[in-house]
Structures are given as structure tokens and as C-alpha cells.
Motif scaffolding. Structure first.
Motif, short mmCIF file in Angstrom:
data_model
loop_
_atom_site.label_atom_id
_atom_site.label_comp_id
_atom_site.label_asym_id
_atom_site.label_seq_id
_atom_site.Cartn_x
_atom_site.Cartn_y
_atom_site.Cartn_z
N ILE A 12 10.38 -9.45 -16.23
CA ILE A 12 9.78 -8.39 -15.43
C ILE A 12 9.19 -7.33 -16.36
CG2 ILE A 12 10.13 -6.70 -13.58
CD1 ILE A 12 12.76 -8.06 -12.91
N TYR A 46 8.26 -3.29 -16.33
CA TYR A 46 8.49 -2.04 -15.62
C TYR A 46 7.68 -0.92 -16.27
CZ TYR A 46 12.59 -3.90 -13.15
OH TYR A 46 13.44 -4.62 -12.34
N GLN A 76 7.80 3.27 -16.61
CA GLN A 76 8.65 4.44 -16.38
C GLN A 76 7.90 5.71 -16.77
OE1 GLN A 76 12.44 4.68 -18.48
NE2 GLN A 76 13.34 5.84 -16.79
N GLY A 90 12.69 6.83 -12.41
CA GLY A 90 13.27 5.54 -12.71
C GLY A 90 12.19 4.52 -12.99
N PRO A 91 12.55 3.40 -13.62
CA PRO A 91 11.57 2.34 -13.89
C PRO A 91 10.97 1.80 -12.59
CG PRO A 91 13.55 2.01 -15.20
CD PRO A 91 13.86 3.10 -14.21
N PHE A 94 8.89 -1.30 -10.82
CA PHE A 94 8.54 -2.72 -10.93
C PHE A 94 7.02 -2.86 -10.92
CE2 PHE A 94 9.78 -7.16 -10.01
CZ PHE A 94 8.57 -7.69 -9.59
N PHE A 152 8.38 -1.19 -20.18
CA PHE A 152 9.50 -2.02 -20.65
C PHE A 152 9.32 -3.45 -20.15
CE2 PHE A 152 12.38 1.21 -22.18
CZ PHE A 152 12.08 2.35 -21.44
N LEU A 162 19.78 -7.32 -16.33
CA LEU A 162 18.51 -7.37 -17.03
C LEU A 162 18.69 -6.83 -18.44
CD1 LEU A 162 15.99 -6.01 -14.34
CD2 LEU A 162 16.26 -8.38 -15.12
N PHE A 187 16.76 -5.22 -21.40
CA PHE A 187 15.52 -4.48 -21.57
C PHE A 187 15.10 -4.41 -23.03
CE2 PHE A 187 14.28 -2.52 -17.57
CZ PHE A 187 15.38 -2.78 -16.79
#
Lengths: 112, 113
Positions: free
Chosen positions: B34, B36, B38, B43-44, B46, B89, B101, B103
Motif C-alpha cells: 500500500i 499512503y 501523510q 493520519g496516513p 490510503f 510511505f 503493516l 512501513f
């Protein structure tokens, strides 16, 4: 659908105290994961709950604990706070079978 | 001891240009990835995901490429906009590691108007 919500958004605690953070997942999501984010270590996995059971746990001391309720809401608790626990604590939810995780805005914890 | 902040790689691009953000993942058993985004104080978010049975996936203005041979992931953003400025990320996951997950360290994208 409403997104992931976390309360409180900001928290200041003193060393030695304990703290409880709350997370409400996206409606219908049964999995809740918790992460700690710090400038030094980045994003690190704490634990994951699915249907009220902890399925997975990261490499954090036992002072960090969590639980999940029947409505999928989750709480995490940190006991005997240390200065190094200052961080952004993020909660993420997912349907639990497959697919991505969706994050809340986080709780900024400062330990003094 | 004193904590040292992560030194994030930074990518600076001009508005309207294409951006490519790279990520080397760690586990050859990872089968789900995934990206992301931020933004500061949030928050991160998607962006896009890809499974290991694919090598390319496209979304709106974004494309993810996966090279399993060298364990490399990239995110391409077309016609980059100032609102794309954020830390990006990559995250990986594998069967049996539910909810966990892993990261990457992140890349800071700065878009100049």
C-alpha cells in the motif's frame, strides 16, 4: 461512511501515569490495528484486534496493552508512562479479511 | 539516550511535472503493498494498493509499479499539484501477518508552484 475516529486528539501526561486511548473504526470493519509514530523510529506496529481477539502483536513492552469491544471499538492503554512514549498513536481499521487499512487522525501523547 | 529523527529523503518537483517516489521493501514473502500519504498533523491516507500477482495498478493520477525480483515499489503521480505535498510511505504485508503493516521510512514530496 464516517472515517476512523480517535479520542482524545491531544494528551499531556506525567511520567509514571497511565493513559487510555480510544478508537472507533469505520462501520463494518472488524479489524483494528494500533501504531506508534515517532520521528526517530517512524511508524511501528503495536497490535491488532479482530472480533475482540488480539491476532498479532508487535515488539513493544507489556506496558502497552489493548482490547476490542463487541462493537469493534478499541482502546489501548499505556501504563507507567516514560518520556520515550511521547508519540503520535494511530489507529487503523480494515474489514479484516483482506484489503487496506484506513487510519484515524491519531492521538498526540506528550509525556513530561 | 537522545533520539535522532529519521532523515527523510526529499523529492522536490515543479507543479505540473510527474513525480516518482521509490521504495525498497524488506520481505520477499510480502504479497500486499500500500502507498499512503501523510500530511502534517494528520493520519496516513490510503492512496493505492497492489497485490503481488500484479506488477502495475493505476488509479486517479497515480500508478504503482511492483518489481518483485528486486523487491522494489514505486508510486508515480501525474501532473503533480501543490496539494500533493506530503510525506509518502510504502507499506507491506504478508499472509499470516494480519493487521501488521511494515512501513518504509517515507519520502517527503515538495511541490513548487
Amino acid at each position: 461512511k464516517a472515517g476512523v475516529t480517535q479520542t482524545p486528539r491531544y494528551l499531556i501526561k506525567t511520567r509514571g501515569q497511565q493513559v487510555t486511548l480510544s478508537c472507533s473504526p469505520i462501520s463494518g470493519h472488524r479489524s483494528v490495528s494500533w501504531y506508534q509514530q515517532t520521528p526517530g523510529q517512524g511508524l511501528q506496529f503495536l497490535f491488532e484486534y479482530f472480533s475482540e481477539t488480539q491476532r498479532n502483536k508487535g515488539n513493544f513492552p507489556g506496558r502497552f496493552s489493548g482490547r476490542q469491544f463487541s462493537n469493534s471499538r478499541s482502546e489501548m492503554n499505556v501504563s507507567t508512562l516514560e518520556l520515550g512514549d511521547s508519540a503520535l498513536y494511530l489507529c487503523a481499521s480494515s474489514p479484516g479479511t483482506s484489503g487496506g487499512q484506513y487510519f484515524g487522525p491519531g492521538t498526540r501523547l506528550t509525556v513530561t | 539516550g537522545e533520539s535522532v529523527g529519521l532523515h527523510l529523503p526529499t523529492l522536490s518537483v515543479q507543479e505540473g511535472d510527474n513525480s516518482i517516489i521509490n521504495c525498497a521493501y524488506s520481505n520477499s514473502a510480502s504479497d500486499y503493498f500500500i502507498w499512503y500519504k501523510q500530511e502534517s498533523g494528520k493520519g496516513p491516507q490510503f492512496i493505492i494498493d497492489i497485490r503481488s500477482n500484479m506488477d502495475k495498478r493505476q488509479g486517479q493520477r497515480v500508478t504503482v509499479l511492483l518489481n518483485k525480483t528486486v523487491k522494489h515499489l514505486s508510486l508515480q503521480i501525474a501532473a503533480t499539484q501543490p496539494g500533493d505535498s506530503a510525506v509518502y510511505f510504502c507499506a507491506e504485508n504478508w499472509a499470516g501477518s494480519q493487521g501488521n503493516l511494515i512501513f518504509g521510512k517515507g519520502t517527503k514530496l515538495s511541490v513548487k508552484p
